[in-house]
Motif scaffolding. Structure first.
Motif, PDB file in Angstrom:
ATOM      1  N   VAL A 247     -20.796   9.341  27.679  1.00 42.51           N
ATOM      2  CA  VAL A 247     -21.381   8.000  27.633  1.00 42.51           C
ATOM      3  C   VAL A 247     -21.270   7.117  29.177  1.00 42.51           C
ATOM      4  O   VAL A 247     -22.183   6.642  29.661  1.00 42.51           O
ATOM      5  CB  VAL A 247     -20.801   7.054  26.642  1.00 42.51           C
ATOM      6  N   LEU A 248     -20.036   7.332  29.586  1.00 38.72           N
ATOM      7  CA  LEU A 248     -19.986   6.612  31.046  1.00 38.72           C
ATOM      8  C   LEU A 248     -20.767   7.326  31.953  1.00 38.72           C
ATOM      9  O   LEU A 248     -21.080   6.592  32.869  1.00 38.72           O
ATOM     10  CB  LEU A 248     -18.363   6.839  31.310  1.00 38.72           C
ATOM     11  N   ALA A 249     -21.003   8.690  31.847  1.00 39.33           N
ATOM     12  CA  ALA A 249     -21.595   9.202  32.789  1.00 39.33           C
ATOM     13  C   ALA A 249     -23.186   8.725  32.899  1.00 39.33           C
ATOM     14  O   ALA A 249     -23.653   8.489  34.022  1.00 39.33           O
ATOM     15  CB  ALA A 249     -21.425  10.897  32.759  1.00 39.33           C
ATOM     16  N   ILE A 250     -23.644   8.518  31.747  1.00 37.63           N
ATOM     17  CA  ILE A 250     -24.930   8.045  31.578  1.00 37.63           C
ATOM     18  C   ILE A 250     -25.213   6.677  32.036  1.00 37.63           C
ATOM     19  O   ILE A 250     -26.058   6.472  32.762  1.00 37.63           O
ATOM     20  CB  ILE A 250     -25.414   8.173  30.278  1.00 37.63           C
TER      21      ILE A 250
ATOM     22  N   LEU B 139     -28.473   8.353  47.269  1.00 38.44           N
ATOM     23  CA  LEU B 139     -27.305   8.001  46.267  1.00 38.44           C
ATOM     24  C   LEU B 139     -27.658   8.486  44.726  1.00 38.44           C
ATOM     25  O   LEU B 139     -26.948   8.965  44.224  1.00 38.44           O
ATOM     26  CB  LEU B 139     -27.063   6.321  46.483  1.00 38.44           C
ATOM     27  N   GLY B 140     -28.720   8.280  44.461  1.00 35.97           N
ATOM     28  CA  GLY B 140     -29.185   8.581  43.216  1.00 35.97           C
ATOM     29  C   GLY B 140     -28.988  10.409  42.934  1.00 35.97           C
ATOM     30  O   GLY B 140     -28.468  10.842  42.080  1.00 35.97           O
ATOM     31  N   TYR B 141     -29.409  11.050  44.102  1.00 32.12           N
ATOM     32  CA  TYR B 141     -29.206  12.411  44.051  1.00 32.12           C
ATOM     33  C   TYR B 141     -27.693  12.854  43.884  1.00 32.12           C
ATOM     34  O   TYR B 141     -27.362  13.544  43.180  1.00 32.12           O
ATOM     35  CB  TYR B 141     -29.806  13.134  45.196  1.00 32.12           C
ATOM     36  N   LEU B 142     -26.970  12.247  44.580  1.00 30.60           N
ATOM     37  CA  LEU B 142     -25.626  12.470  44.723  1.00 30.60           C
ATOM     38  C   LEU B 142     -24.854  12.165  43.284  1.00 30.60           C
ATOM     39  O   LEU B 142     -24.231  13.080  42.638  1.00 30.60           O
ATOM     40  CB  LEU B 142     -24.875  11.634  45.978  1.00 30.60           C
TER      41      LEU B 142
ATOM     42  N   VAL C 223     -25.946  14.672  40.659  1.00 30.34           N
ATOM     43  CA  VAL C 223     -25.224  16.021  40.936  1.00 30.34           C
ATOM     44  C   VAL C 223     -23.691  15.858  40.190  1.00 30.34           C
ATOM     45  O   VAL C 223     -23.290  16.983  39.653  1.00 30.34           O
ATOM     46  CB  VAL C 223     -25.108  16.505  42.206  1.00 30.34           C
ATOM     47  N   VAL C 224     -23.255  14.622  40.430  1.00 29.52           N
ATOM     48  CA  VAL C 224     -21.790  14.357  39.840  1.00 29.52           C
ATOM     49  C   VAL C 224     -21.972  14.338  38.219  1.00 29.52           C
ATOM     50  O   VAL C 224     -21.010  15.115  37.517  1.00 29.52           O
ATOM     51  CB  VAL C 224     -21.194  13.076  40.319  1.00 29.52           C
ATOM     52  N   VAL C 225     -23.180  13.558  37.631  1.00 27.57           N
ATOM     53  CA  VAL C 225     -23.060  13.625  36.268  1.00 27.57           C
ATOM     54  C   VAL C 225     -23.261  15.154  35.710  1.00 27.57           C
ATOM     55  O   VAL C 225     -22.734  15.407  34.804  1.00 27.57           O
ATOM     56  CB  VAL C 225     -24.305  12.646  35.803  1.00 27.57           C
ATOM     57  N   VAL C 226     -24.218  15.885  36.515  1.00 29.74           N
ATOM     58  CA  VAL C 226     -24.628  17.197  35.924  1.00 29.74           C
ATOM     59  C   VAL C 226     -23.228  18.042  35.802  1.00 29.74           C
ATOM     60  O   VAL C 226     -22.845  18.682  34.836  1.00 29.74           O
ATOM     61  CB  VAL C 226     -25.604  17.915  36.625  1.00 29.74           C
TER      62      VAL C 226
ATOM     63  N   GLY D  38     -18.510  20.427  32.757  1.00 30.06           N
ATOM     64  CA  GLY D  38     -17.276  20.659  32.404  1.00 30.06           C
ATOM     65  C   GLY D  38     -16.859  19.910  30.943  1.00 30.06           C
ATOM     66  O   GLY D  38     -16.169  20.528  30.263  1.00 30.06           O
ATOM     67  N   ALA D  39     -17.258  18.874  30.636  1.00 29.73           N
ATOM     68  CA  ALA D  39     -17.064  18.074  29.509  1.00 29.73           C
ATOM     69  C   ALA D  39     -17.892  18.742  28.358  1.00 29.73           C
ATOM     70  O   ALA D  39     -17.227  18.728  27.400  1.00 29.73           O
ATOM     71  CB  ALA D  39     -17.407  16.744  29.533  1.00 29.73           C
ATOM     72  N   ALA D  40     -18.951  18.981  28.412  1.00 28.38           N
ATOM     73  CA  ALA D  40     -19.713  19.569  26.975  1.00 28.38           C
ATOM     74  C   ALA D  40     -19.947  21.055  26.898  1.00 28.38           C
ATOM     75  O   ALA D  40     -20.344  21.471  26.050  1.00 28.38           O
ATOM     76  CB  ALA D  40     -21.333  18.828  27.309  1.00 28.38           C
TER      77      ALA D  40
END
Length: 299
Positions: free
Chosen positions: A7-10, A42-45, A48-51, A56-58
């Motif tokens: 949720v925080l990532a989204i 910045l959006g691309y970076l 990548v972090v979210v993916v 790792g989390a899911a």
């Protein structure tokens, strides 16, 4: 734990690219002047972090937590199947975007090398025009300095005709060259147009026969030519595919050197030498060039 992280990532991927302070920091760190490019980067970076965070989390975390109980692992995957599918689609989109950007960078690099290879020819034609113009205005200046009273000055040399061979090649380089090179190309084109307009007034001033104003006019044109020729001299290095482009501030010595190549007696022309410091200041006022550091005198 997994739910909270996702949720925080989204929320982060939606909110952070729209954050103006963070984007300004990203522009400063990455030395990016375009806000659209900074926002895209910045959006691309963050994507990548979210993916990788989702991976790792899911994906990895349930395996570490529930293995070898595959039923429990598959239950977690099933509960988050919509988000998992979205993240997989996002990851695939990032791969396509990366491939597109790499292809664009490669095409731009090829176009830049082609444009660079054509640049020396255009600069050579300009260099010859500048040398002929310096010879002409040098003769006019010296004869006007020696004249007294109202007298018509008729130089042996003729004012060179303006050249336009460089325009197409300059325009080609403006589309692919680095920003500091583009600045120089734009300044050469702009200053050359202004010089040609002012040079057309020479015949009229020679006809009036006032040596004082003729000498002043010729002095200003020689200073203008020194500036443009110094810029062109640096562009030759870029055209020869040298590793780094010289972006240091122009100095009085740089301008004097360009005039001395054609006018060996420039050191004997005090009024012309007195105009060079102002010309150097003018050349540097158009662009925040790197300033050469000099040691401050001790008090």
């Amino acid at each position: 734990m997994t739910e909270i992280f996702l949720v925080l990532a989204i929320i982060g991927i939606i909110a952070l690219p729209l954050s103006s302070p963070l984007m300004c920091v990203y522009m400063k760190i990455g030395q990016i002047r375009s806000r659209s490019r900074a926002l895209m980067g910045l959006g691309y970076l963050l994507s990548v972090v979210v993916v990788f965070g989702w991976l790792g989390a899911a994906i990895v975390w349930p395996l570490l937590q529930w293995m070898p109980d595959w039923d429990a692992v598959l239950t977690v995957y099933f509960d988050w199947q919509t988000l998992n599918a979205s993240m997989i689609a996002l990851g695939a989109g990032l791969m396509v975007f990366t491939a597109t950007q790499l292809d664009a960078i490669e095409r731009t690099a090829i176009a830049r090398r082609v444009a660079q290879a054509r640049l020396p020819k255009a600069l050579s034609s300009l260099w010859e025009y500048f040398d002929n113009s310096i010879e002409f205005f040098g003769e006019v200046y010296q004869r006007a300095e020696e004249a007294t009273g109202i007298v018509r000055i008729e130089p042996k040399l003729a004012l060179p005709d303006p050249t336009s061979e460089h325009e197409e090649i300059f325009a080609e380089n403006l589309g692919v060259a680095p920003e500091n090179v583009c600045w120089q190309l734009q300044m050469v084109m702009s200053e050359l147009q202004i010089f040609e307009v002012n040079a057309r007034k020479t015949e009229e001033m020679l006809a009036k026969g006032v040596p004082k104003y003729i000498a002043l006019h010729a002095c200003k044109r020689l200073a203008d030519l020194a500036i443009i020729k110094a810029r062109v001299g640096r562009l030759f290095g870029y055209g020869r595919l040298e590793a780094a482009f010289n972006s240091a501030a122009f100095t009085e010595s740089d301008l004097k050197e360009q005039l001395a190549l054609v006018l060996p007696t420039v050191s004997d022309l005090p009024k012309l030498l007195a105009a060079l410091p102002g010309a150097a200041k003018k050349a540097n006022s158009e662009k925040p060039y790197e300033t050469r550091k000099t040691a401050e005198p001790k008090q």
